[in-house]
Scaffold this motif. Structure first.
Motif, PDB file in Angstrom:
ATOM      1  N   GLU A 101      39.342  17.590  20.195  1.00 26.10           N
ATOM      2  CA  GLU A 101      40.232  18.105  21.232  1.00 26.10           C
ATOM      3  C   GLU A 101      41.629  18.417  20.695  1.00 26.10           C
ATOM      4  O   GLU A 101      42.212  19.451  21.045  1.00 26.10           O
ATOM      5  N   LYS A 102      42.145  17.570  19.837  1.00 22.00           N
ATOM      6  CA  LYS A 102      43.548  17.676  19.438  1.00 22.00           C
ATOM      7  C   LYS A 102      43.764  18.332  18.071  1.00 22.00           C
ATOM      8  O   LYS A 102      44.742  19.063  17.889  1.00 22.00           O
ATOM      9  N   LEU A 103      42.870  18.028  17.121  1.00 18.94           N
ATOM     10  CA  LEU A 103      43.106  18.516  15.757  1.00 18.94           C
ATOM     11  C   LEU A 103      42.352  19.799  15.441  1.00 18.94           C
ATOM     12  O   LEU A 103      42.875  20.672  14.742  1.00 18.94           O
ATOM     13  N   LEU A 104      41.136  19.932  15.940  1.00 21.08           N
ATOM     14  CA  LEU A 104      40.322  21.098  15.606  1.00 21.08           C
ATOM     15  C   LEU A 104      40.974  22.427  15.983  1.00 21.08           C
ATOM     16  O   LEU A 104      40.939  23.369  15.180  1.00 21.08           O
ATOM     17  N   LEU A 147      39.381  32.137  17.563  1.00 17.05           N
ATOM     18  CA  LEU A 147      40.412  32.376  18.571  1.00 17.05           C
ATOM     19  C   LEU A 147      39.861  32.103  19.970  1.00 17.05           C
ATOM     20  O   LEU A 147      40.539  31.475  20.797  1.00 17.05           O
ATOM     21  N   ASN A 148      38.651  32.573  20.236  1.00 15.83           N
ATOM     22  CA  ASN A 148      38.047  32.322  21.551  1.00 15.83           C
ATOM     23  C   ASN A 148      37.863  30.832  21.804  1.00 15.83           C
ATOM     24  O   ASN A 148      38.085  30.351  22.920  1.00 15.83           O
ATOM     25  N   ARG A 149      37.494  30.114  20.772  1.00 16.34           N
ATOM     26  CA  ARG A 149      37.311  28.663  20.931  1.00 16.34           C
ATOM     27  C   ARG A 149      38.642  27.978  21.213  1.00 16.34           C
ATOM     28  O   ARG A 149      38.720  27.055  22.028  1.00 16.34           O
ATOM     29  N   ILE A 150      39.696  28.427  20.538  1.00 18.33           N
ATOM     30  CA  ILE A 150      41.029  27.862  20.788  1.00 18.33           C
ATOM     31  C   ILE A 150      41.466  28.126  22.215  1.00 18.33           C
ATOM     32  O   ILE A 150      41.926  27.226  22.932  1.00 18.33           O
ATOM     33  N   LEU A 151      41.328  29.369  22.651  1.00 16.92           N
ATOM     34  CA  LEU A 151      41.757  29.733  24.006  1.00 16.92           C
ATOM     35  C   LEU A 151      40.919  29.023  25.064  1.00 16.92           C
ATOM     36  O   LEU A 151      41.438  28.628  26.106  1.00 16.92           O
ATOM     37  N   LEU A 152      39.629  28.856  24.775  1.00 16.84           N
ATOM     38  CA  LEU A 152      38.767  28.177  25.728  1.00 16.84           C
ATOM     39  C   LEU A 152      39.141  26.699  25.846  1.00 16.84           C
ATOM     40  O   LEU A 152      39.141  26.125  26.939  1.00 16.84           O
ATOM     41  N   THR A 153      39.506  26.113  24.704  1.00 15.02           N
ATOM     42  CA  THR A 153      39.810  24.686  24.692  1.00 15.02           C
ATOM     43  C   THR A 153      41.226  24.385  25.153  1.00 15.02           C
ATOM     44  O   THR A 153      41.470  23.443  25.904  1.00 15.02           O
ATOM     45  N   ARG A 154      42.184  25.225  24.707  1.00 18.21           N
ATOM     46  CA  ARG A 154      43.585  24.905  24.929  1.00 18.21           C
ATOM     47  C   ARG A 154      44.341  25.939  25.752  1.00 18.21           C
ATOM     48  O   ARG A 154      45.512  25.743  26.052  1.00 18.21           O
TER      49      ARG A 154
END
Length: 312
Positions: A101-104, A147-154
């Motif tokens: 959640e925080k580092l990836l 990028l999609n994973r970052i936006l989806l997560t954060r």
């Protein structure tokens, strides 16, 4: 006799057996548990990956995703967590969730979204390991997925801008690093003197941040201010990855050292040869040029000349 197990994963550089966090996690766990994996690293002579990497193949079983691969290894009696208590097992799950959640997100951003890092390091490195013409397409696809994973997560709701997302993920990542550093303390590993699943995940996430030479190193600079985490990565690399299962240095350092040794030997041989030539020259009779005029032909004429006697 256990069925042979093969792991297909991304290879390494900069002193790492793999640059890919998930691949690195599985490789570390296999080392910790003693699992006899045959590692096949992806290169431009190998078929391009068509799914998630790493992939474990054992007979007709194909498994991807680190958590599933580790569970499979445990079922094969390769368990790095057999000494953990129930509470430590719960702590392991909690810290892995914290990492994801925080580092990836910050790790993905450093490799795949930060423009300067992506263009100068990530894209050319991965493209060099993928066969043409997929090498022109796959790195870009991986960048978009990151990028999609970052936006989806954060990303949160639409009002969040990309700049705000970037600032937040790096704050979260630095906070996560601080928590890991505090939890590790002066211990060698997170649960004492024996590495476990948590150590494999932490190593897989931290080592690429720590070792890869990027032009933009915001997260790396913060990690290097936490010496116990840096020592943690160095200890695992030294103790468990001096050689890969194929017998080669994961970073190519052994190759570089061998080449340097061969070069040194060659230079030494040439130096010795030059010294011997110098010695022979010093020991040979020295005839000043003026004495050459005193040589006379033998009575038989030119045929008796010492110079002619040396001719074939």
């Amino acid at each position: 006799m256990a069925a042979p197990m093969e792991l297909s994963c991304w290879g390494g550089d900069w002193g790492l057996p793999s640059l890919h966090p998930e691949s690195l996690t599985v490789m570390a766990y296999a080392k910790f548990s003693g699992a006899p994996l045959t590692v096949n690293t992806i290169s431009n002579s190998w078929r391009a990956p068509k799914g998630d990497v790493p992939v474990l193949i054992s007979e007709d079983i194909v498994i991807s995703q680190p958590a599933k691969i580790l569970n499979f290894l445990r079922k094969q009696k390769y368990n790095a967590d057999y000494e953990l208590s129930a509470k430590q097992g719960a702590d392991t799950l909690a810290y892995i969730a914290l990492l994801e959640e925080k580092l990836l997100p910050a790790l993905l951003h450093t490799f795949w979204v930060e423009a300067e890092n992506y263009c100068s390091v990530t894209k050319p490195w991965f493209a060099s390991r993928i066969a043409f013409p997929l090498s022109l397409y796959l790195p870009g696809k991986m960048s978009r997925e990151a990028l999609n994973r970052i936006l989806l997560t954060r990303g949160g709701p639409p009002p969040y801008s990309l700049t705000e997302v970037e600032a937040q993920i790096y704050r979260d990542a630095k906070e996560c690093l601080n928590l890991l550093s505090k939890r590790l303390g002066t211990s060698q590993f997170f649960f004492g003197h024996t590495p476990t699943t948590l150590d494999a995940f932490v190593f897989g996430f931290l080592a690429p941040i720590y070792k890869v030479c990027f032009p933009r190193v915001q997260l790396q600079e913060h990690l290097k201010q936490l010496p116990n985490l840096c020592r943690f990565c160095d200890d695992i690399l030294t103790c468990y990855f001096r050689l890969t299962v194929s017998g080669h240095s994961p970073s190519g350092q052994d190759t570089a050292d061998a080449n340097l040794q061969k070069l040194t030997q060659l230079v030494n041989k040439e130096s010795n040869l030059i010294e011997k030539m110098d010695d022979n020259l010093r020991k040979s009779p020295q005839h000043p040029p003026r004495k050459l005029t005193t040589l006379k032909l033998a009575a038989g004429g030119e045929e008796g000349s010492p110079l002619n006697r040396l001719s074939p």
